[in-house]
Design a protein around this motif. Structure first.
Motif, mmCIF file in Angstrom:
data_model
loop_
_atom_site.group_PDB
_atom_site.id
_atom_site.type_symbol
_atom_site.label_atom_id
_atom_site.label_comp_id
_atom_site.label_asym_id
_atom_site.label_seq_id
_atom_site.Cartn_x
_atom_site.Cartn_y
_atom_site.Cartn_z
ATOM 1 N N MET A 29 0.862 -1.195 0.000
ATOM 2 C CA MET A 29 0.000 0.000 0.000
ATOM 3 C C MET A 29 0.897 1.244 0.000
ATOM 4 N N PRO A 30 0.859 2.045 -1.046
ATOM 5 C CA PRO A 30 1.810 3.155 -1.145
ATOM 6 C C PRO A 30 1.530 4.339 -0.230
ATOM 7 N N TYR A 31 0.287 4.532 0.193
ATOM 8 C CA TYR A 31 -0.044 5.721 0.979
ATOM 9 C C TYR A 31 -0.665 5.341 2.319
ATOM 10 N N ASP A 32 -0.358 6.126 3.337
ATOM 11 C CA ASP A 32 -0.890 5.926 4.674
ATOM 12 C C ASP A 32 -1.584 7.198 5.144
ATOM 13 N N LEU A 33 -2.512 7.029 6.067
ATOM 14 C CA LEU A 33 -3.150 8.183 6.696
ATOM 15 C C LEU A 33 -2.128 8.856 7.609
ATOM 16 N N PRO A 34 -1.798 10.128 7.367
ATOM 17 C CA PRO A 34 -0.816 10.782 8.235
ATOM 18 C C PRO A 34 -1.407 11.100 9.593
ATOM 19 N N ALA A 35 -0.586 11.012 10.615
ATOM 20 C CA ALA A 35 -1.035 11.415 11.949
ATOM 21 C C ALA A 35 -1.202 12.926 11.992
ATOM 22 N N LEU A 36 -2.175 13.388 12.763
ATOM 23 C CA LEU A 36 -2.320 14.830 12.946
ATOM 24 C C LEU A 36 -1.169 15.353 13.807
ATOM 25 N N PRO A 37 -0.737 16.585 13.571
ATOM 26 C CA PRO A 37 0.337 17.163 14.387
ATOM 27 C C PRO A 37 -0.159 17.749 15.700
ATOM 28 N N TYR A 38 -1.375 17.396 16.095
ATOM 29 C CA TYR A 38 -1.996 17.891 17.333
ATOM 30 C C TYR A 38 -3.137 16.947 17.672
ATOM 31 N N GLY A 39 -3.682 17.066 18.873
ATOM 32 C CA GLY A 39 -4.807 16.227 19.271
ATOM 33 C C GLY A 39 -6.104 16.676 18.618
ATOM 34 N N TYR A 40 -7.078 15.792 18.600
ATOM 35 C CA TYR A 40 -8.357 16.124 17.969
ATOM 36 C C TYR A 40 -9.040 17.315 18.627
ATOM 37 N N GLU A 41 -8.747 17.524 19.902
ATOM 38 C CA GLU A 41 -9.381 18.621 20.632
ATOM 39 C C GLU A 41 -8.602 19.925 20.545
ATOM 40 N N THR A 69 -7.707 4.929 1.295
ATOM 41 C CA THR A 69 -8.038 3.547 0.940
ATOM 42 C C THR A 69 -8.393 3.418 -0.536
ATOM 43 N N ALA A 70 -9.214 4.340 -1.035
ATOM 44 C CA ALA A 70 -9.615 4.287 -2.446
ATOM 45 C C ALA A 70 -8.431 4.566 -3.372
ATOM 46 N N LEU A 71 -7.581 5.491 -2.974
ATOM 47 C CA LEU A 71 -6.399 5.797 -3.786
ATOM 48 C C LEU A 71 -5.480 4.594 -3.869
ATOM 49 N N ASN A 72 -5.259 3.941 -2.739
ATOM 50 C CA ASN A 72 -4.393 2.763 -2.745
ATOM 51 C C ASN A 72 -4.972 1.646 -3.606
ATOM 52 N N GLY A 73 -6.304 1.507 -3.586
ATOM 53 C CA GLY A 73 -6.930 0.486 -4.418
ATOM 54 C C GLY A 73 -6.667 0.730 -5.890
ATOM 55 N N ALA A 74 -6.698 1.991 -6.302
ATOM 56 C CA ALA A 74 -6.417 2.333 -7.694
ATOM 57 C C ALA A 74 -4.941 2.153 -8.017
ATOM 58 N N MET A 75 -4.083 2.550 -7.103
ATOM 59 C CA MET A 75 -2.643 2.478 -7.342
ATOM 60 C C MET A 75 -2.150 1.033 -7.391
ATOM 61 N N ASP A 76 -2.852 0.133 -6.707
ATOM 62 C CA ASP A 76 -2.471 -1.282 -6.758
ATOM 63 C C ASP A 76 -2.509 -1.813 -8.189
ATOM 64 N N GLY A 122 -6.906 10.955 -5.032
ATOM 65 C CA GLY A 122 -5.563 11.518 -4.917
ATOM 66 C C GLY A 122 -5.632 12.971 -4.490
ATOM 67 N N GLY A 123 -6.611 13.692 -5.038
ATOM 68 C CA GLY A 123 -6.834 15.066 -4.600
ATOM 69 C C GLY A 123 -7.254 15.123 -3.153
ATOM 70 N N GLY A 124 -8.186 14.254 -2.762
ATOM 71 C CA GLY A 124 -8.643 14.243 -1.373
ATOM 72 C C GLY A 124 -7.529 13.946 -0.391
ATOM 73 N N HIS A 125 -6.638 13.032 -0.751
ATOM 74 C CA HIS A 125 -5.527 12.693 0.154
ATOM 75 C C HIS A 125 -4.559 13.866 0.276
ATOM 76 N N TRP A 126 -4.180 14.467 -0.862
ATOM 77 C CA TRP A 126 -3.242 15.593 -0.783
ATOM 78 C C TRP A 126 -3.881 16.791 -0.081
ATOM 79 N N ASN A 127 -5.113 17.106 -0.431
ATOM 80 C CA ASN A 127 -5.775 18.266 0.156
ATOM 81 C C ASN A 127 -5.849 18.180 1.677
ATOM 82 N N HIS A 128 -6.271 17.026 2.170
ATOM 83 C CA HIS A 128 -6.407 16.883 3.621
ATOM 84 C C HIS A 128 -5.055 16.858 4.323
ATOM 85 N N SER A 129 -4.085 16.186 3.727
ATOM 86 C CA SER A 129 -2.751 16.158 4.332
ATOM 87 C C SER A 129 -2.190 17.572 4.455
ATOM 88 N N PHE A 130 -2.438 18.388 3.440
ATOM 89 C CA PHE A 130 -2.014 19.790 3.446
ATOM 90 C C PHE A 130 -2.809 20.594 4.475
#
Length: 217
Positions: free
Chosen positions: A1-13, A37-44, A78-86
């Protein structure tokens, strides 16, 4: 799986009271995870695309580098993953938000007249985006700053964008980003966003963008 969900740099609160913990948890662990998950499915099915890297993958949206069979999936997820990570990185706890660097403030004043006028244009772009999408502050090809908005999970890196630029700041205006706390009061959410902007990260993004680079996510 090429991409992972990045951890947030702070707590949810951490962004309370402006962005609530429940929204942040669901937004991160459910919505963002679904894009990964959907991006990884396509990249596979097309592992050769993994060598592009996430930013270059987004830059390739709308070009023949992306096979037609998965063009829509890459654009959306791919847009959703980059946008949210940013997006996660340009926010911080209210107590940690400072302001634009001297260089960024000068660029804002040059492009918009003042920081307040930039915020007015950014807020308008966010509020007027019909349906779901994003508002962006970014560096254009001529080196000046601009404000734009994109639908769905498009972003200004993609060739399909009306206004291509390297983003330095972003705001998610999909309803899932704010509806639990603000319901249909999108302008209130937009106004609250300025209380959690991570200007240190925005300043770094601006420095990278001026050099023609996309900050890592």
């Amino acid at each position: 799986m090429p991409y992972d969900l990045p951890a947030l740099p702070y707590g949810y609160e951490a962004l309370e009271p402006y962005v609530d913990a429940t929204t942040m948890n669901i937004h991160h662990t459910k919505h963002h995870q679904a894009y990964v998950t959907a991006l990884n499915g396509a990249m596979d099915k097309f592992p050769e695309l993994a060598s592009l890297g996430l930013a270059d993958l987004n830059k390739s949206v709308g070009t023949d580098k992306i096979p037609k069979d998965i063009a829509t999936v890459i654009r959306n997820h791919g847009g959703g993953h980059w946008n949210h990570s940013f997006f996660w990185k340009v926010m911080t706890a209210p107590s940690d938000t400072n302001g634009a660097s001297t260089e960024l403030k000068a660029a804002i004043d040059s492009a918009f007249g003042s920081s307040d006028e930039m915020k007015t244009k950014f807020n308008a772009a966010a509020a007027s985006r019909f349906g779901s999408g994003w508002a962006w502050l970014g560096v254009k090809a001529d080196g000046s700053l601009g404000v734009t908005s994109t639908p769905n999970q498009d972003n200004p890196l993609q060739t399909v964008a009306d206004d291509q630029m390297i983003p330095v700041l972003a705001l998610d205006v999909w309803e899932h980003a704010y509806y639990l706390k603000y319901q249909n009061r999108r302008p209130e959410y937009i106004s609250a966003f300025w209380n959690v902007v991570n200007w240190e990260q925005v300043n770094a993004n601006f420095k990278d963008a001026k050099a023609g680079n996309v900050s890592s996510v």
